[in-house]
Design a protein around this motif. Structure first.
Motif, PDB file in Angstrom:
ATOM      1  N   GLN A 175      -1.912  -3.955  10.855  1.00 40.93           N
ATOM      2  CA  GLN A 175      -0.866  -4.732  10.164  1.00 40.93           C
ATOM      3  C   GLN A 175      -1.475  -5.631   9.102  1.00 40.93           C
ATOM      4  O   GLN A 175      -0.921  -5.794   8.021  1.00 40.93           O
ATOM      5  CB  GLN A 175      -0.102  -5.580  11.178  1.00 40.93           C
ATOM      6  CG  GLN A 175       0.900  -4.774  11.966  1.00 40.93           C
ATOM      7  CD  GLN A 175       2.174  -5.577  12.219  1.00 40.93           C
ATOM      8  OE1 GLN A 175       2.335  -6.676  11.684  1.00 40.93           O
ATOM      9  NE2 GLN A 175       3.062  -5.015  13.015  1.00 40.93           N
ATOM     10  N   VAL A 176      -2.620  -6.257   9.438  1.00 40.44           N
ATOM     11  CA  VAL A 176      -3.270  -7.120   8.460  1.00 40.44           C
ATOM     12  C   VAL A 176      -3.716  -6.288   7.262  1.00 40.44           C
ATOM     13  O   VAL A 176      -3.564  -6.681   6.109  1.00 40.44           O
ATOM     14  CB  VAL A 176      -4.459  -7.870   9.103  1.00 40.44           C
ATOM     15  CG1 VAL A 176      -5.182  -8.698   8.058  1.00 40.44           C
ATOM     16  CG2 VAL A 176      -3.976  -8.758  10.231  1.00 40.44           C
ATOM     17  N   ARG A 177      -4.263  -5.094   7.553  1.00 42.52           N
ATOM     18  CA  ARG A 177      -4.699  -4.225   6.449  1.00 42.52           C
ATOM     19  C   ARG A 177      -3.532  -3.825   5.551  1.00 42.52           C
ATOM     20  O   ARG A 177      -3.658  -3.793   4.328  1.00 42.52           O
ATOM     21  CB  ARG A 177      -5.394  -2.984   7.006  1.00 42.52           C
ATOM     22  CG  ARG A 177      -6.885  -3.151   7.014  1.00 42.52           C
ATOM     23  CD  ARG A 177      -7.648  -1.863   7.187  1.00 42.52           C
ATOM     24  NE  ARG A 177      -8.843  -2.124   7.981  1.00 42.52           N
ATOM     25  CZ  ARG A 177      -9.916  -2.753   7.519  1.00 42.52           C
ATOM     26  NH1 ARG A 177      -9.962  -3.162   6.262  1.00 42.52           N
ATOM     27  NH2 ARG A 177     -10.948  -2.981   8.293  1.00 42.52           N
ATOM     28  N   ASP A 178      -2.409  -3.519   6.165  1.00 43.13           N
ATOM     29  CA  ASP A 178      -1.226  -3.177   5.360  1.00 43.13           C
ATOM     30  C   ASP A 178      -0.868  -4.335   4.435  1.00 43.13           C
ATOM     31  O   ASP A 178      -0.540  -4.127   3.263  1.00 43.13           O
ATOM     32  CB  ASP A 178      -0.032  -2.880   6.274  1.00 43.13           C
ATOM     33  CG  ASP A 178      -0.202  -1.551   7.010  1.00 43.13           C
ATOM     34  OD1 ASP A 178      -1.110  -0.795   6.626  1.00 43.13           O
ATOM     35  OD2 ASP A 178       0.555  -1.304   7.959  1.00 43.13           O
ATOM     36  N   PHE A 179      -0.952  -5.537   4.984  1.00 46.59           N
ATOM     37  CA  PHE A 179      -0.637  -6.712   4.173  1.00 46.59           C
ATOM     38  C   PHE A 179      -1.625  -6.850   3.015  1.00 46.59           C
ATOM     39  O   PHE A 179      -1.244  -7.131   1.879  1.00 46.59           O
ATOM     40  CB  PHE A 179      -0.652  -7.964   5.054  1.00 46.59           C
ATOM     41  CG  PHE A 179      -0.496  -9.236   4.296  1.00 46.59           C
ATOM     42  CD1 PHE A 179       0.727  -9.581   3.726  1.00 46.59           C
ATOM     43  CD2 PHE A 179      -1.564 -10.104   4.111  1.00 46.59           C
ATOM     44  CE1 PHE A 179       0.873 -10.752   3.014  1.00 46.59           C
ATOM     45  CE2 PHE A 179      -1.427 -11.275   3.394  1.00 46.59           C
ATOM     46  CZ  PHE A 179      -0.205 -11.602   2.847  1.00 46.59           C
ATOM     47  N   LEU A 180      -2.919  -6.601   3.321  1.00 46.96           N
ATOM     48  CA  LEU A 180      -3.936  -6.712   2.279  1.00 46.96           C
ATOM     49  C   LEU A 180      -3.702  -5.694   1.169  1.00 46.96           C
ATOM     50  O   LEU A 180      -4.014  -5.942   0.000  1.00 46.96           O
ATOM     51  CB  LEU A 180      -5.337  -6.499   2.872  1.00 46.96           C
ATOM     52  CG  LEU A 180      -5.862  -7.584   3.795  1.00 46.96           C
ATOM     53  CD1 LEU A 180      -7.274  -7.238   4.242  1.00 46.96           C
ATOM     54  CD2 LEU A 180      -5.858  -8.940   3.124  1.00 46.96           C
ATOM     55  N   ASP A 181      -3.148  -4.545   1.527  1.00 44.88           N
ATOM     56  CA  ASP A 181      -2.871  -3.536   0.508  1.00 44.88           C
ATOM     57  C   ASP A 181      -1.742  -3.976  -0.415  1.00 44.88           C
ATOM     58  O   ASP A 181      -1.763  -3.709  -1.608  1.00 44.88           O
ATOM     59  CB  ASP A 181      -2.484  -2.208   1.177  1.00 44.88           C
ATOM     60  CG  ASP A 181      -3.678  -1.557   1.850  1.00 44.88           C
ATOM     61  OD1 ASP A 181      -4.813  -1.934   1.489  1.00 44.88           O
ATOM     62  OD2 ASP A 181      -3.475  -0.707   2.728  1.00 44.88           O
TER      63      ASP A 181
END
Lengths: 411, 167
Positions: A175-181
């Motif tokens: 989820q954090v990675r999705d946000f970073l994208d």
């Protein structure tokens, strides 16, 4: 002397706040106005004083976390981190590496959320309503991540003395990675909306200007100081939690006005994204709490449908399997642990500046004295310097550029 | 900067400078406070130009009941120091010189200490309560004042307020 004519016949006193949409809570400004100009400004605080410092003197060290997290309610993780680092230094312990990385990651996500909220409310106050909706949307994504990790959207009490209360749940990193994208593109959109916008620039450029040396004298820290060209960020200069090992820049501007503060905060969001990305790469499996059974929070918690609760496995363990575990649980939960006598001052770089915790122990199971150096409290001292002599409409922009959180100022 | 080095440097001027937990503490008497702070601020190898924090703690029963703690920071040398001043219980309220003329950032912090502990800062330009209401009596962070609170009903029983519980 007798020949000097008074410049004005009469002035008007108005109360801005404590109930006013642009005072970020319950700040009250007593303004003396001469027409549209501010002659004098007297901030009045205390409308949100909740006695957090006094309260912690009556609770165990671990309970203190749930109090301090409510001080600056827009950046709860920073309060928890500052408090826990201070207590850990008194105890002479250090959180395990994985906990440190999780702490940095949650802190930087909070910084982004806090700056987004600042952007949203400031935009709203200065008439840019669309930015409010966009920034709120992205902040919501972060709060959902927090809810997934800690069970709560704010006031998490997630960082505890000795580490963090439980490990990241499955799927959190994704989820954090999705946000970073998503986030860099969104930031670009914000800048498209605001940076070149002539109304935004006219409302912020040259407004609330204070030179850097005066800000230092007034005790101001954080983005306000960096927007006046002073390179001061505790994460770089006096690092904690391993910040010296992360690769990030400290954005600086020299104009020292509201627009420069806006630019610094936008750039800080970008740098925080960089740090969060490095955190994700560093998340190695391992414990998230110190091993010492006399210190660590005994309960194994998990996020259930209604927030954090004891995990069923753990409840079965203490109720049916191990008498010793039940005794230990009971002792730690009701009496807490002793902290050696002494005092420390621990400061962390919150989104608003230096958030300091001065913690005094007399060797007991409760803090003898705990003082929060709230950056909002000290920064607000600069308000009269920023607004006196200016237009009353600019008071809104100036106060917004301080980014005060009254929970942090009044505690 | 290494803390031991700072402690060494300070000991030349303040022989009782203590180093503990990576922090250096200097204890001074109230009449030496202003001199000490101005030398800490102005001397080129110290340069504590930033007052981070100022607060107090209350120790009833000690000869010096109130302890003020000034946390200074040097942005130039990247070090911190704590200056502590002890004040006797009598006269009440105790008096100490204000450092606001030297560090403007102390203004509200001194008002807060005055509000919470009843310590009077002589020379402060505007010493009023800051957090508590203007008509408030007493100084709530003194140890002699209770926390306040009421019994709370829980499942038919009453839970006393936190300062009257046994643990």
């Amino acid at each position: 002397m007798a020949t000097i004519q008074p410049l004005r016949e009469e002035t008007m006193i108005i109360n801005m706040g404590p109930q006013h949409p642009s005072t970020h809570g319950v700040l009250r400004l007593v303004l003396e106005l001469d027409g549209e100009y501010v002659v004098s400004c007297r901030p009045v605080l205390g409308y949100l004083h909740t006695g957090i410092e006094k309260n912690t003197e009556y609770r165990t060290w671990q309970q203190g976390v749930t109090f301090v997290t409510r001080a600056d309610y827009l950046s709860p993780f920073f309060n928890e981190l500052g408090y826990c680092l201070a207590v850990e230094r008194l105890l002479g312990i250090e959180a395990p590496p994985r906990a440190q990385v999780i702490r940095v990651m949650t802190n930087e996500l909070t910084r982004i959320a806090s700056h987004l909220l600042w952007l949203a409310t400031t935009g709203l106050e200065l008439g840019a309503i669309s930015i409010m909706l966009y920034a709120w949307r992205e902040r919501e994504v972060i709060l959902r991540i927090f809810e997934m990790i800690t069970g709560l959207r704010m006031n998490h009490a997630y960082i505890r003395v000795g580490g963090v209360v439980m490990d990241l749940p499955e799927g959190a990193s994704e989820q954090v990675r999705d946000f970073l994208d998503v986030m860099p593109g969104r930031l670009h959109e914000y800048e498209e909306l605001l940076t070149g916008n002539p109304i935004w620039r006219q409302r912020t450029e040259g407004v609330g200007h204070v030179p850097g040396d005066e800000l230092v004298a007034l005790g101001v820290t954080g983005p306000m100081l960096r927007a006046a060209g002073i390179d001061w960020d505790l994460r770089k200069q006096l690092p904690y939690c391993g910040y010296e090992t992360y690769d990030f820049d400290v954005p600086l501007r020299t104009a020292g006005d509201c627009f420069a503060r806006y630019e610094v905060r936008i750039e800080e969001i970008r740098q925080s994204l960089r740090i969060v990305e490095q955190c994700l790469d560093r998340l190695e499996p391992g414990p998230v709490m110190v091993e010492d059974p006399k210190l660590r929070w005994p309960a194994e918690l998990s996020v259930g449908p209604d927030g954090i609760g004891n995990s069923e496995r753990y409840v079965r363990h203490i109720m049916e399997e191990s008498m010793e575990a039940l005794i230990n649980h009971f002792k730690i939960v009701t009496q807490g642990f002793q902290v050696p006598a002494g005092e420390v001052y621990q400061a962390v770089e919150s989104p608003r500046g230096e958030l300091g915790y001065y913690v005094v122990s007399n060797g007991g199971n409760r803090p003898y004295r705990m003082h929060i150096r709230g950056p909002s409290f000290v920064n607000l001292q600069a308000t009269p310097r920023m607004v006196e002599g200016g237009l009353v409409a600019d008071v809104v922009a100036s106060v917004a550029s301080i980014d005060p959180v009254m929970g942090d100022a009044d505690r | 900067m290494i803390v031991a080095e700072l402690a060494e440097r300070l000991r030349a001027r303040h022989p009782d400078a203590v180093e503990a937990r990576g922090e250096v503490t200097v204890v001074v008497s109230p009449d030496r406070l202003l001199d000490t702070l101005s030398s800490l601020r102005d001397e080129h190898d110290l340069r504590f130009t930033f007052l981070s924090d100022l607060t107090a703690s209350d120790w009833p029963g000690l000869d010096l009941r109130f302890w003020l703690a000034y946390h200074l920071l040097s942005m130039e040398h990247l070090h911190r120091v704590r200056v502590k001043v002890g004040l006797p219980p009598r006269p009440d309220p105790p008096h100490v010189p204000s450092v606001t003329p030297m560090f403007p950032s102390a203004s509200w912090l001194e008002r807060e200490v005055f509000d919470f502990f009843g310590i009077v800062f002589d020379g402060h330009p505007d010493l009023r309560r800051i957090e508590m209401p203007e008509g408030w009596e007493g100084h709530p962070l003194r140890k002699t004042e209770g926390l306040g609170g009421v019994n709370t009903r829980y499942k038919g029983a009453f839970i006393p307020p936190p300062d009257q519980r046994s643990t």
